[in-house]
Design an enzyme around this catalytic site. Structure first.
Site, short mmCIF file in Angstrom:
data_model
loop_
_atom_site.label_atom_id
_atom_site.label_comp_id
_atom_site.label_asym_id
_atom_site.label_seq_id
_atom_site.Cartn_x
_atom_site.Cartn_y
_atom_site.Cartn_z
N ALA A 44 0.84 -1.20 0.00
CA ALA A 44 0.00 0.00 0.00
C ALA A 44 0.88 1.26 0.00
O ALA A 44 0.59 2.22 -0.71
CB ALA A 44 -0.91 -0.02 1.21
N LEU A 93 0.48 -4.61 -14.76
CA LEU A 93 -0.91 -4.15 -14.82
C LEU A 93 -1.04 -2.79 -14.16
O LEU A 93 -0.37 -2.51 -13.18
CB LEU A 93 -1.81 -5.14 -14.06
N LYS A 128 -6.23 -11.75 -8.19
CA LYS A 128 -4.83 -11.40 -8.47
C LYS A 128 -4.00 -12.12 -7.42
O LYS A 128 -4.04 -11.80 -6.23
CB LYS A 128 -4.64 -9.89 -8.35
N ARG A 149 9.95 -12.96 -14.54
CA ARG A 149 9.68 -11.75 -15.31
C ARG A 149 10.91 -10.86 -15.44
O ARG A 149 11.11 -10.23 -16.47
CB ARG A 149 8.55 -10.95 -14.63
S1 IVH Z 1 -2.46 -10.75 -16.09
C1 IVH Z 1 -0.77 -8.90 -19.67
N1 IVH Z 1 -3.69 -12.05 -14.18
O1 IVH Z 1 0.16 -9.23 -11.31
C2 IVH Z 1 -1.14 -8.96 -18.27
N2 IVH Z 1 -1.63 -11.00 -13.66
O2 IVH Z 1 0.72 -6.37 -11.42
C3 IVH Z 1 -0.40 -9.99 -17.55
N3 IVH Z 1 -0.87 -11.38 -11.38
O3 IVH Z 1 2.93 -9.41 -13.42
C4 IVH Z 1 -0.84 -10.15 -16.18
N4 IVH Z 1 -2.55 -12.63 -10.73
O4 IVH Z 1 2.55 -11.33 -11.73
C5 IVH Z 1 -2.62 -11.31 -14.51
N5 IVH Z 1 -4.83 -13.28 -12.59
C6 IVH Z 1 -3.79 -12.55 -12.94
C7 IVH Z 1 -2.76 -12.27 -12.02
C8 IVH Z 1 -1.70 -11.48 -12.42
C9 IVH Z 1 -1.40 -12.08 -10.37
C10 IVH Z 1 0.38 -10.62 -11.27
C11 IVH Z 1 1.37 -10.90 -12.38
C12 IVH Z 1 1.62 -9.56 -13.02
C13 IVH Z 1 1.26 -8.62 -11.92
C14 IVH Z 1 0.90 -7.27 -12.44
#
Ligand code: IVH
Length: 702
Positions: A44, A93, A128, A149
């Site tokens: 946060a 994101l 997430k 990543r």
């Molecule tokens: S989509 C093109 N879906 O959040 C978008 N990300 O803040 C790719 N993450 O790097 C990410 N749960 O490590 C996606 N259900 C989910 C996710 C998720 C966790 C993480 C991921 C990403 C990060 C972005």
């Protein structure tokens, strides 16, 4: 923590400075989080820094830094693993913190697609997962490699470890495209995390702060068997390169992944009703604490892939997705008292003692209050009802006073150190003439609390790094009746104390003949030690690793260093001038070095210690004359064969100077993949740009 100026009130100059400060702050937190798996602030707080940065950039777009943290994804790979350049970048994101943010995002998407409010548009919503993302590449159905990543462009090759994760198939069924990159989140289930920390506590090992760090630490270490034992899990939710399209919607691809043997999250829905998206967020929020894994929000994605493609990306995030973050978890409790902790350099840190309270599943009984200003800012009184917040990880915070009963007692910061000696507490004046927020005990090496903290520092990783002698052991041995370790010297005389005391050590809980023997061997192994480590381990204020290295290199051996430090302490102008001329050494270092060696206690501590050591002289760097001797070189981007440190050493060995930024004085820029603003500046200035391979050729190491 200093008060923040409201963004509307910022002058242009202040905004520029603030952007630089935030960039540095965010970069440091990025490294702590992504490279070292040891965050220093909560998510946060990190998000708050990031939002402030964006808000300032929005108001002063012309001040946006070329290396703005807004555009950065993650941090550079750690150098432990081979690098892998992702076939498609791994994206990040954007975040939404309120419902309004979510509706704004959806409206933005409609505008970009040029569709009206009543044209149906399908969304997916899914948890997430709070872990770390992984990209797994399959070639002709066989797992080819798996990469973290990293900075989004280049990740780390963790194939051997990824193969140990039970949710990751090594083969895909017949008929899948020739190239498939499945992406998703590696995480550690809450139960596995608790078991791991319990075992670590029993074995006296350090604990992980949260499941995310435990997952990252377990995947990004070099022993695949350790990964297997840690029992990591994986959810697939995205993809990189796919040689053929396998479906036409996000949800359909993910469902297909399930048929290929991947675990996918059961809480994913797809709907064209925006309200349902928010309802799903609220529902998941309620279930959050009972889920077997940590989540920190809900991700919304445009379901239709052709529409995703039309929307594309901005900077490093897709325009078709957003992460709706959960608010930090809060609870109200009573402030029972404020304790004062004394740090190694005497800084007094107030710590709130709280009536234990459950904040989102974790019992919190104390939080740091940083300094006296923070207590004043919050207006804390003992007995107040206070709001405590925990944002998924790291340290809980005391955020505000909820109510203050009439009998609450104001807190006055102590004027004497809480140690036995009750030495005076001083408020320092900073270089700019202001009162520092930090109160400091003036007792230096006389204050037992400072001495104990210094001993912990002395044995720590970058100092003497003695195996089997860490914070816990120092706590136990400091002022111990039978076998005290009260000074660094005591560590090196431990094995030669009287037999009766040694007997007592062998009989201590957790010890025994073998572990005592091991401990003595570990101490013995550090009796011979490089000069720069000794200087660093003395714990002189402002003398960190790089200053210690510079001092060691310049003075060569302990005798020279000691004699010159004494001269500086005695006010010898020639010695002071010589020291000041060294690169990176400013008046703060000169003053504290002088104070250290003028102080009877501190100087004696150093001299008594060195009697027991074999301090290795620092060899002057022998420079090899080469085609780059005398030139100024800057490194940027990701280097594959060299770490930053080894690149710097190599350049210096060949007689070049290494700069940190590109200017007209730069002769050569060595640019690796991912190079950004430095490369642009070098090109603009006409500076010679080469890649890593050409660099090796240039110095003749090819
Ligand atoms: S989509 C093109 N879906 O959040 C978008 N990300 O803040 C790719 N993450 O790097 C990410 N749960 O490590 C996606 N259900 C989910 C996710 C998720 C966790 C993480 C991921 C990403 C990060 C972005």
């Amino acid at each position: 923590m200093t008060a923040q100026i409201a963004i509307d009130a910022l002058t242009e100059e202040q905004a520029g400075q603030e952007l630089k400060r935030l960039a540095a702050e965010l970069a440091a937190h990025n490294i702590a989080y992504h490279t070292n798996d040891a965050p220093k602030v909560s998510d946060a707080e990190y998000d708050a820094f990031k939002r402030r940065n964006i808000a300032i950039e929005t108001k002063f777009p012309h001040l946006k830094l070329p290396e703005s943290p807004t555009d950065a994804v993650g941090a550079q790979p750690s150098g432990k693993f081979r690098n892998i350049t992702h076939a498609r970048p791994m994206l990040s994101l954007d975040n939404a913190f309120t419902e309004e943010d979510v509706y704004d995002f959806m409206a933005r998407v409609r505008r970009q697609l040029d569709i009206s409010d009543d044209t149906p548009l399908r969304w997916t919503a899914e948890p997430k997962i709070d872990g770390l993302s992984l990209s797994i590449r399959y070639e002709n159905g066989e797992l080819a490699y798996a990469a973290t990543r990293g900075d989004g462009t280049i990740g780390e090759d963790v194939t051997a470890n990824a193969k140990m994760i039970k949710d990751i198939p090594h083969k895909l069924p017949a008929g899948v495209p020739a190239i498939v990159e499945v992406r998703g989140e590696v995480y550690m289930a809450k139960s596995d995390f608790l078991a791991l920390n319990e075992a670590a506590a029993k074995a006296n090992r350090d604990l992980y702060a949260n499941p995310r760090n435990a997952a990252a630490g377990s995947l990004r270490q070099l022993n695949a068997n350790v990964t297997r034992e840690r029992n990591l899990s994986f959810f697939a939710y995205a993809w990189g390169e796919l040689s053929e399209q396998v479906a036409d919607a996000q949800s359909a691809v993910v469902n297909l992944f399930a048929t290929w043997g991947f675990k996918v999250n059961p809480l994913m829905i797809s709907t064209d009703n925006p309200q349902e998206v928010i309802e799903h967020f609220n529902k998941i929020g309620l279930e959050r604490s009972s889920l077997p894994y940590d989540i920190d929000g809900v991700v919304y994605k445009v379901d239709d892939l052709a529409t995703q493609k039309r929307l594309g990306f901005v900077s490093r995030s897709p325009r078709w997705a957003i992460a709706h973050k959960f608010p930090a978890e809060q609870a109200i409790t009573t402030l029972l008292g404020i304790d004062i902790q004394v740090g190694r350099t005497g800084a007094l840190t107030p710590v709130a003692r709280l009536e234990p309270v459950n904040v989102g599943g974790v019992v919190v009984s104390n939080t740091t209050l940083h300094n006296a200003d923070e207590i004043a800012r919050l207006g804390l009184k003992i007995g107040d009802r206070v709001v405590v917040q925990r944002a998924g990880d790291v340290v809980p915070q005391l955020v505000s006073v909820a109510s203050s009963p009439e009998n609450a007692v104001p807190f006055s910061f102590p004027t004497v150190c809480p140690c036995k000696l009750q030495t005076a507490v001083v408020t320092e004046i900073t270089a700019t003439g202001e009162e520092s927020a930090v109160r400091r005990c003036s007792g230096d090496f006389i204050c037992p609390s400072q001495r104990k903290e210094h001993l912990k520092f002395f044995v720590s990783r970058d100092a003497f790094d003695i195996e089997g002698l860490g914070d816990k052991q120092i706590e136990a041995f400091f002022n111990d009746d039978a076998l005290p370790i009260n000074t660094p010297e005591d560590i090196f005389t431990l094995a030669t104390r009287n037999t009766e005391s040694l007997q007592k050590l062998e009989n201590r809980e957790g010890y025994g003949k073998t572990s005592v023997k091991k401990l003595f061997e570990a101490i013995e192994a550090k009796r011979t030690i490089p000069l720069q480590r000794v200087i660093y381990a003395l714990g002189i204020r402002h003398v960190g690793q790089s200053t210690s290295k510079a001092l060691a290199r310049h003075y060569g051996d302990w005798e020279q260093f000691r004699a010159n430090a004494q001269a500086v302490a005695d006010g010898d102008q020639k010695a002071i001038a010589e020291l000041t001329e060294l690169n990176d050494i400013g008046t703060a270092v000169v003053e504290s070095l002088a104070k250290f060696f003028a102080g009877a206690e501190t100087a004696a501590m150093a001299d008594n210690l060195v009697k027991h050591l074999n301090v290795e002289a620092s060899r002057p760097v022998e420079t090899i004359s080469s085609s780059i001797t005398g030139l100024t070189v800057v490194f940027t981007g990701s280097l594959v064969r060299l770490t930053r440190d080894s690149a710097k050493e190599m350049a210096e060995r060949y007689g070049a100077k290494v700069g940190s930024s590109v200017s007209a004085k730069t002769d050569i820029l060595v640019a690796g993949p991912g190079a950004g603003s430095k490369l642009k500046k070098a090109t603009d200035l006409g500076v010679k740009v080469i890649d890593e391979e050409e660099w090796f050729k240039l110095v003749g190491e090819e």
